[in-house]
Each structure stands twice: as C-alpha cells, then as structure tokens.
Design a protein around this motif. Structure first.
Motif, PDB file in Angstrom:
ATOM      1  N   GLN A  43       0.832  -1.201   0.000  1.00 19.17           N
ATOM      2  CA  GLN A  43       0.000   0.000   0.000  1.00 19.17           C
ATOM      3  C   GLN A  43       0.866   1.250   0.000  1.00 19.17           C
ATOM      4  O   GLN A  43       0.533   2.240  -0.648  1.00 19.17           O
ATOM      5  CB  GLN A  43      -0.924   0.000   1.214  1.00 19.17           C
ATOM      6  N   LEU A  44       1.988   1.191   0.700  1.00 17.64           N
ATOM      7  CA  LEU A  44       2.898   2.330   0.753  1.00 17.64           C
ATOM      8  C   LEU A  44       3.483   2.620  -0.625  1.00 17.64           C
ATOM      9  O   LEU A  44       3.539   3.772  -1.061  1.00 17.64           O
ATOM     10  CB  LEU A  44       4.011   2.071   1.765  1.00 17.64           C
ATOM     11  N   GLN A  45       3.929   1.581  -1.317  1.00 15.33           N
ATOM     12  CA  GLN A  45       4.494   1.776  -2.655  1.00 15.33           C
ATOM     13  C   GLN A  45       3.454   2.355  -3.612  1.00 15.33           C
ATOM     14  O   GLN A  45       3.759   3.228  -4.419  1.00 15.33           O
ATOM     15  CB  GLN A  45       5.039   0.457  -3.202  1.00 15.33           C
ATOM     16  N   LEU A  46       2.229   1.852  -3.535  1.00 17.00           N
ATOM     17  CA  LEU A  46       1.170   2.360  -4.397  1.00 17.00           C
ATOM     18  C   LEU A  46       0.803   3.801  -4.043  1.00 17.00           C
ATOM     19  O   LEU A  46       0.611   4.642  -4.927  1.00 17.00           O
ATOM     20  CB  LEU A  46      -0.075   1.466  -4.298  1.00 17.00           C
ATOM     21  N   GLN A  52      11.179   2.384  -9.502  1.00 15.88           N
ATOM     22  CA  GLN A  52      11.849   1.100  -9.277  1.00 15.88           C
ATOM     23  C   GLN A  52      13.074   1.279  -8.397  1.00 15.88           C
ATOM     24  O   GLN A  52      13.337   0.465  -7.515  1.00 15.88           O
ATOM     25  CB  GLN A  52      12.229   0.456 -10.615  1.00 15.88           C
ATOM     26  N   ASP A  53      13.828   2.369  -8.623  1.00 17.57           N
ATOM     27  CA  ASP A  53      15.013   2.643  -7.814  1.00 17.57           C
ATOM     28  C   ASP A  53      14.640   2.838  -6.348  1.00 17.57           C
ATOM     29  O   ASP A  53      15.297   2.305  -5.455  1.00 17.57           O
ATOM     30  CB  ASP A  53      15.732   3.890  -8.352  1.00 17.57           C
ATOM     31  N   GLN A  54      13.562   3.587  -6.109  1.00 17.92           N
ATOM     32  CA  GLN A  54      13.114   3.804  -4.741  1.00 17.92           C
ATOM     33  C   GLN A  54      12.652   2.496  -4.100  1.00 17.92           C
ATOM     34  O   GLN A  54      12.926   2.238  -2.926  1.00 17.92           O
ATOM     35  CB  GLN A  54      11.971   4.835  -4.723  1.00 17.92           C
ATOM     36  N   GLU A  55      11.953   1.688  -4.862  1.00 20.66           N
ATOM     37  CA  GLU A  55      11.502   0.395  -4.349  1.00 20.66           C
ATOM     38  C   GLU A  55      12.692  -0.484  -3.976  1.00 20.66           C
ATOM     39  O   GLU A  55      12.689  -1.141  -2.928  1.00 20.66           O
ATOM     40  CB  GLU A  55      10.625  -0.319  -5.371  1.00 20.66           C
ATOM     41  N   ASP A  56      13.730  -0.499  -4.845  1.00 18.30           N
ATOM     42  CA  ASP A  56      14.925  -1.297  -4.558  1.00 18.30           C
ATOM     43  C   ASP A  56      15.619  -0.824  -3.285  1.00 18.30           C
ATOM     44  O   ASP A  56      16.044  -1.629  -2.452  1.00 18.30           O
ATOM     45  CB  ASP A  56      15.897  -1.242  -5.739  1.00 18.30           C
ATOM     46  N   LYS A  57      15.745   0.502  -3.130  1.00 14.00           N
ATOM     47  CA  LYS A  57      16.386   1.056  -1.937  1.00 14.00           C
ATOM     48  C   LYS A  57      15.558   0.748  -0.691  1.00 14.00           C
ATOM     49  O   LYS A  57      16.095   0.399   0.369  1.00 14.00           O
ATOM     50  CB  LYS A  57      16.594   2.560  -2.090  1.00 14.00           C
ATOM     51  N   MET A  58      14.240   0.861  -0.826  1.00 11.94           N
ATOM     52  CA  MET A  58      13.364   0.574   0.305  1.00 11.94           C
ATOM     53  C   MET A  58      13.472  -0.900   0.696  1.00 11.94           C
ATOM     54  O   MET A  58      13.492  -1.244   1.879  1.00 11.94           O
ATOM     55  CB  MET A  58      11.919   0.937  -0.033  1.00 11.94           C
ATOM     56  N   GLU A  59      13.592  -1.755  -0.312  1.00 12.18           N
ATOM     57  CA  GLU A  59      13.729  -3.190  -0.027  1.00 12.18           C
ATOM     58  C   GLU A  59      15.004  -3.468   0.747  1.00 12.18           C
ATOM     59  O   GLU A  59      15.004  -4.243   1.695  1.00 12.18           O
ATOM     60  CB  GLU A  59      13.716  -3.985  -1.327  1.00 12.18           C
ATOM     61  N   LYS A  60      16.111  -2.816   0.363  1.00  9.35           N
ATOM     62  CA  LYS A  60      17.370  -3.002   1.087  1.00  9.35           C
ATOM     63  C   LYS A  60      17.241  -2.544   2.537  1.00  9.35           C
ATOM     64  O   LYS A  60      17.749  -3.197   3.455  1.00  9.35           O
ATOM     65  CB  LYS A  60      18.498  -2.238   0.396  1.00  9.35           C
ATOM     66  N   ILE A  61      16.560  -1.424   2.734  1.00  8.21           N
ATOM     67  CA  ILE A  61      16.355  -0.922   4.096  1.00  8.21           C
ATOM     68  C   ILE A  61      15.586  -1.937   4.925  1.00  8.21           C
ATOM     69  O   ILE A  61      15.974  -2.289   6.049  1.00  8.21           O
ATOM     70  CB  ILE A  61      15.592   0.426   4.071  1.00  8.21           C
ATOM     71  N   TRP A  62      14.494  -2.463   4.366  1.00  8.44           N
ATOM     72  CA  TRP A  62      13.629  -3.351   5.125  1.00  8.44           C
ATOM     73  C   TRP A  62      14.167  -4.769   5.229  1.00  8.44           C
ATOM     74  O   TRP A  62      13.774  -5.514   6.112  1.00  8.44           O
ATOM     75  CB  TRP A  62      12.211  -3.334   4.541  1.00  8.44           C
ATOM     76  N   GLU A  63      15.083  -5.144   4.371  1.00 11.11           N
ATOM     77  CA  GLU A  63      15.716  -6.463   4.513  1.00 11.11           C
ATOM     78  C   GLU A  63      16.522  -6.528   5.802  1.00 11.11           C
ATOM     79  O   GLU A  63      16.571  -7.555   6.469  1.00 11.11           O
ATOM     80  CB  GLU A  63      16.611  -6.787   3.314  1.00 11.11           C
ATOM     81  N   GLY A  64      17.166  -5.407   6.174  1.00 10.79           N
ATOM     82  CA  GLY A  64      17.887  -5.354   7.442  1.00 10.79           C
ATOM     83  C   GLY A  64      16.942  -5.533   8.622  1.00 10.79           C
ATOM     84  O   GLY A  64      17.257  -6.213   9.592  1.00 10.79           O
ATOM     85  N   VAL A  65      15.764  -4.931   8.502  1.00  7.63           N
ATOM     86  CA  VAL A  65      14.766  -5.069   9.549  1.00  7.63           C
ATOM     87  C   VAL A  65      14.292  -6.519   9.619  1.00  7.63           C
ATOM     88  O   VAL A  65      14.118  -7.082  10.697  1.00  7.63           O
ATOM     89  CB  VAL A  65      13.573  -4.112   9.305  1.00  7.63           C
TER      90      VAL A  65
END
Length: 149
Positions: A43-46, A52-65
């Motif tokens: 829902q946040l992405q939508l 795509q770049d922002q989604e990739d960066k966000m994924e890296k952030i949340w993978e740590g979490v």
C-alpha cells in the motif's frame, strides 16, 4: 518456590509479547526478492508512486529489519523452549516430591503393621523393586522393632 513461579510467569508473558510483536512486524515486511517471486506492491508503494530505484532502496532498508525480526523470532523461540524446560523441571520436582512423600508414608504405615521378620523381608522386596532401600529416606531408623505392643 513462589518467587520462582512468579519469575517463570513474567518470563512467559515477556516471551509471549515478544513473539506477538515479532510476528506482527514479520508479517508486514515485503517478500524477499531473492526467492525469485516478484513481490506485490505494498500500500505504501502504491500510495507514494515509488520508482523502481526507490523500491529497490526501500527493499534493502527493510531487509535489514527482516533480519533483526528473524533474530528476535528465533530468540523468542529459544526463550520459550528454555521456559518450557524450566517449567517442566519445576513440575517434575513437585511431582517427584509428592510421589516420594506418598511412598514414604505408605512404607512407614506398612512397617507399623509388620513384625520384625516380616518387616525385614518387606524391606528386601521393596529394595529389589525400587532399589537402594538402605539409602532410602523411606526406611527410617526410628521404625519400631516390635508390633504395636
């Protein structure tokens, strides 16, 4: 004994709460893209119309979490396991003590109705079935040597 039960109850509640929190966090994280499954947009992405770049960066952030949450879940499982073992040991001690007491009382009562020869033979039988009659607290030295007279 009461304090140990209170501590066990507190540990149980903390474990339960940490498991719930970790589960809630875990369920809200995006799917790991390394599995080859394309995650559906959140829902946040939508709502933010992420590139795509922002989604990739966000994924890296949340993978740590996700790793931290996985560690928390594993620790919670470990704590739960140790708590279960401690509780089991506590109950086992209580049950064992109650069993020992019941056997001790039964042996003492039986000793009172037997004469010396019967008592000696009885102790031999109990020793063979249960073991170590000479070391057992069931056979106390203050048992009368004659029947009730």
């Amino acid at each position: 004994m009461r304090r140990a039960k209170l501590i066990l109850a507190i540990v149980f509640l903390l474990t339960l709460c940490s498991g719930v929190v970790a589960g809630m966090l875990y369920s809200r994280l995006p799917v790991n893209s390394s599995t080859g499954v394309q995650p559906s947009p959140t829902q946040l992405q939508l709502a933010l119309h992420l590139t795509q770049d922002q989604e990739d960066k966000m994924e890296k952030i949340w993978e740590g979490v996700r790793k931290n949450v996985d560690d928390c879940v594993n620790k919670a499982h470990d704590i739960q396991h140790r708590q279960d073992e401690a509780l089991s040991a506590l109950l086992a001690e209580d049950l064992k003590a109650a069993e020992e007491q019941a056997i001790h009382q039964a042996v003492q009562q039986t000793d009172l109705i037997l004469d010396d020869q019967q008592r000696k033979h009885y102790h031999e039988i109990v020793d063979k079935r249960i073991g170590h009659a000479g070391e057992s607290p069931w056979f106390s030295p203050d048992v009368p040597t004659t029947r009730g007279s």
